[in-house]
Design a protein around this motif. Structure first.
Motif, mmCIF file in Angstrom:
data_model
loop_
_atom_site.group_PDB
_atom_site.id
_atom_site.type_symbol
_atom_site.label_atom_id
_atom_site.label_comp_id
_atom_site.label_asym_id
_atom_site.label_seq_id
_atom_site.Cartn_x
_atom_site.Cartn_y
_atom_site.Cartn_z
ATOM 1 N N LEU A 31 0.824 -1.213 0.000
ATOM 2 C CA LEU A 31 0.000 0.000 0.000
ATOM 3 C C LEU A 31 0.859 1.264 0.000
ATOM 4 O O LEU A 31 1.867 1.336 0.708
ATOM 5 C CB LEU A 31 -0.925 0.018 1.221
ATOM 6 C CG LEU A 31 -1.888 -1.158 1.388
ATOM 7 C CD1 LEU A 31 -2.804 -0.918 2.587
ATOM 8 C CD2 LEU A 31 -2.721 -1.378 0.128
ATOM 9 N N ASP A 32 0.453 2.258 -0.777
ATOM 10 C CA ASP A 32 1.183 3.527 -0.747
ATOM 11 C C ASP A 32 0.605 4.416 0.360
ATOM 12 O O ASP A 32 -0.323 4.022 1.081
ATOM 13 C CB ASP A 32 1.172 4.213 -2.115
ATOM 14 C CG ASP A 32 -0.201 4.741 -2.515
ATOM 15 O OD1 ASP A 32 -1.053 4.941 -1.630
ATOM 16 O OD2 ASP A 32 -0.416 4.953 -3.726
ATOM 17 N N GLY A 33 1.156 5.606 0.498
ATOM 18 C CA GLY A 33 0.783 6.468 1.614
ATOM 19 C C GLY A 33 -0.705 6.775 1.683
ATOM 20 O O GLY A 33 -1.333 6.661 2.742
ATOM 21 N N LEU A 34 -1.276 7.159 0.547
ATOM 22 C CA LEU A 34 -2.691 7.533 0.560
ATOM 23 C C LEU A 34 -3.596 6.320 0.740
ATOM 24 O O LEU A 34 -4.673 6.423 1.339
ATOM 25 C CB LEU A 34 -3.053 8.294 -0.717
ATOM 26 C CG LEU A 34 -2.441 9.704 -0.791
ATOM 27 C CD1 LEU A 34 -2.795 10.384 -2.098
ATOM 28 C CD2 LEU A 34 -2.873 10.563 0.391
ATOM 29 N N LEU A 36 -2.769 3.791 2.601
ATOM 30 C CA LEU A 36 -2.682 3.534 4.046
ATOM 31 C C LEU A 36 -3.653 4.434 4.799
ATOM 32 O O LEU A 36 -4.358 4.016 5.705
ATOM 33 C CB LEU A 36 -1.251 3.779 4.545
ATOM 34 C CG LEU A 36 -0.205 2.733 4.159
ATOM 35 C CD1 LEU A 36 1.201 3.266 4.430
ATOM 36 C CD2 LEU A 36 -0.423 1.433 4.918
ATOM 37 N N LYS A 37 -3.660 5.706 4.372
ATOM 38 C CA LYS A 37 -4.565 6.668 5.012
ATOM 39 C C LYS A 37 -6.028 6.238 4.834
ATOM 40 O O LYS A 37 -6.812 6.256 5.789
ATOM 41 C CB LYS A 37 -4.344 8.054 4.390
ATOM 42 C CG LYS A 37 -5.092 9.169 5.097
ATOM 43 C CD LYS A 37 -4.943 10.463 4.307
ATOM 44 C CE LYS A 37 -5.438 11.638 5.104
ATOM 45 N NZ LYS A 37 -4.451 12.130 6.066
ATOM 46 N N CYS B 46 4.032 9.137 1.639
ATOM 47 C CA CYS B 46 3.376 10.226 2.354
ATOM 48 C C CYS B 46 1.876 9.935 2.412
ATOM 49 O O CYS B 46 1.252 9.678 1.377
ATOM 50 C CB CYS B 46 3.618 11.562 1.653
ATOM 51 S SG CYS B 46 2.762 12.930 2.477
ATOM 52 N N SER B 47 1.332 9.969 3.609
ATOM 53 C CA SER B 47 -0.111 9.741 3.746
ATOM 54 C C SER B 47 -0.846 11.059 4.003
ATOM 55 O O SER B 47 -2.005 11.051 4.398
ATOM 56 C CB SER B 47 -0.383 8.749 4.881
ATOM 57 O OG SER B 47 0.160 9.227 6.095
#
Lengths: 99, 348
Positions: A31-34, A36-37, B46-47
């Motif tokens: 999973l990338d950052g977004l 994950l968010k 980056c989230s």
């Protein structure tokens, strides 16, 4: 199933994704950052209000990877308890028949 | 929603970055790094959690807070509980440490007494390459005893320290921008950091010098080629940067000249006495053989009082010369506040 919800500390969550990123089983490494968010956001919503939509199917699949081992707790910078959160979310999914 | 790109645009690209390292040391996904450059670089995920932005003391949002705060403090050195002229009572500490051993003695005291179980300090190698380190006892503290005035992104290793489960409470020693960042952390939702960081020990600071420029500054301004391994320490006395060698030889560079070798981000700092600390310590305003010690919280005041009562600190008779310091601070603040009007233009 609101028992324990307060103890999770969801109000402190900054949706950074560190809990899933630091999963000791490496279960969320793709999973990338977004993403994950989004995952944290969806699991938090399920924890609070249960499963609401068809879209949650993907989240449920991701959450099935979680074994509640607990190593993620120590990585949360805002003192949320991700294991307890995931446990409640899983319980709600189970109660609602995993729709 | 803010992320590192906002920080880059507002702070890094305008050379306003203080280099405190708070963004690096608080990124939950460990995606920000210092790689020898003046500003952090992004490499990772980056989230968009906004953490890096929220802890930075130099963002547009927070700069406004700091600047607006400045005028009300313009005639003072910030709020305080107590003011002292003090030095360590331990000759061995004075001999080894900088600044009459006050900070070293405070660190020894708080570790010995269990006020904290670790302290975040800066240490260096023989070439004056500095790095943050976690001191757990006095032998560690001694390694940090003479490091000052060379830029170190102190807070860049903070995440490592707060994630260490063997560390329950931490003291941080740093310059004013570090103290400001700790205040920003305290105002954030980062409960883990708030829970563990118990004490802030701030140093007086006009500006901080970039390591890469040390040899250049000494070569150009003193016409000397000094092996960094011969440098015992840097100090600031009476408006001059003092370069003290191992053999006790001292060389002086006027601060006005030395400023050319400072981090450009220092031009945007309006805090010279670590106003956001529990205890702040510095040369300025102090008589010979003492440092000025300002306590700003009940915790800080209690520690200093305990140390004085226990004979660990010797105090000098306090006089109002510290007001002369306030005047200097006031003047400098007013100069620096102007830099906030047009930061990008100032860079040019």
């Amino acid at each position: 199933m609101n028992i324990g919800l307060e103890a999770v500390g969801l109000e402190g969550c900054i949706y950074c994704g560190a809990c899933f990123r630091n999963c000791s089983l490496n279960a969320y490494s793709e999973l990338d950052g977004l993403e994950l968010k989004s995952l944290v956001s969806a699991v938090t919503r399920i924890t609070r209000r249960g499963v609401r939509s068809e879209k949650d199917k993907a989240i449920i699949e991701l959450l099935e990877r979680c074994t509640l081992q607990g190593d993620c707790d120590k990585f949360c910078p805002s003192l949320v308890q991700p294991v307890l959160r995931n446990k409640i979310a899983k319980s709600k999914i189970s109660e609602e028949g995993g729709k | 929603m803010t992320d590192y790109t906002d920080l880059k645009r507002e702070v890094w690209d305008t050379d306003m970055c203080s280099g405190c390292g708070a963004c690096v040391g608080s990124c939950p996904l460990e995606a920000l790094h210092f790689r020898g450059d003046d500003n952090p670089v992004f490499d990772g995920l980056c989230s968009k959690c906004s953490t890096c932005y929220s802890v930075c003391p130099r963002t547009e949002r927070d700069a406004a807070v700091k600047v607006s705060r400045a005028p009300e403090n313009a005639s003072s050195i910030g709020s305080y509980k107590g003011r002292y002229f003090a030095r360590s009572s331990d000759f061995q500490i004075i001999k080894r440490a900088q600044g009459y051993g006050v900070v070293t003695s405070v660190l020894k005291h708080i570790l010995d007494e269990g006020v904290v179980d670790a302290a975040f300090v800066v240490t260096s190698d023989l070439f004056m390459n500095t790095r943050p380190m976690i001191a757990r006892d006095f032998s560690d503290v001694k390694k940090s005893a003479r490091v000052k005035y060379i830029w170190t992104p102190v807070l860049s290793k903070l995440r490592e320290a707060v994630l260490d489960e063997s560390v329950e409470s931490i003291a941080v020693v740093g310059v004013p921008c570090v103290m400001q960042a700790l205040e920003m952390l305290d105002q954030s939702k980062l409960g883990l950091y708030k829970k563990k960081i118990k004490l802030r020990i701030g140093l007086f600071c006009w500006e901080i010098f970039r390591h890469i420029l040390i040899s250049e500054m000494i070569h150009k301004e003193l016409q000397l080629d000094i092996d960094p391994r011969r440098i015992w320490m840097f100090d600031i006395k009476k408006g001059k940067l003092v370069v003290e060698l191992m053999d006790s030889t001292e060389y002086f560079i006027p601060l006005g000249t030395a400023s050319r070798y400072a981090r450009s981000g220092c031009n945007f700092c309006v805090d010279f006495t670590s106003e956001w600390s529990d205890i702040s310590v510095g040369n300025a305003g102090a008589p010979k053989d003492f440092l000025t010690v300002v306590t700003r919280t009940g915790l800080g005041e209690g520690i200093i009082q305990d140390m004085i009562g226990g004979g660990k600190l010797v105090t000098g008779e306090f006089d109002e010369s510290v007001f002369a310091l306030a005047e200097v601070v006031n003047k400098k603040k007013k100069q620096r506040i102007k830099n906030f009007a047009s930061p990008v233009k100032e860079k040019d």
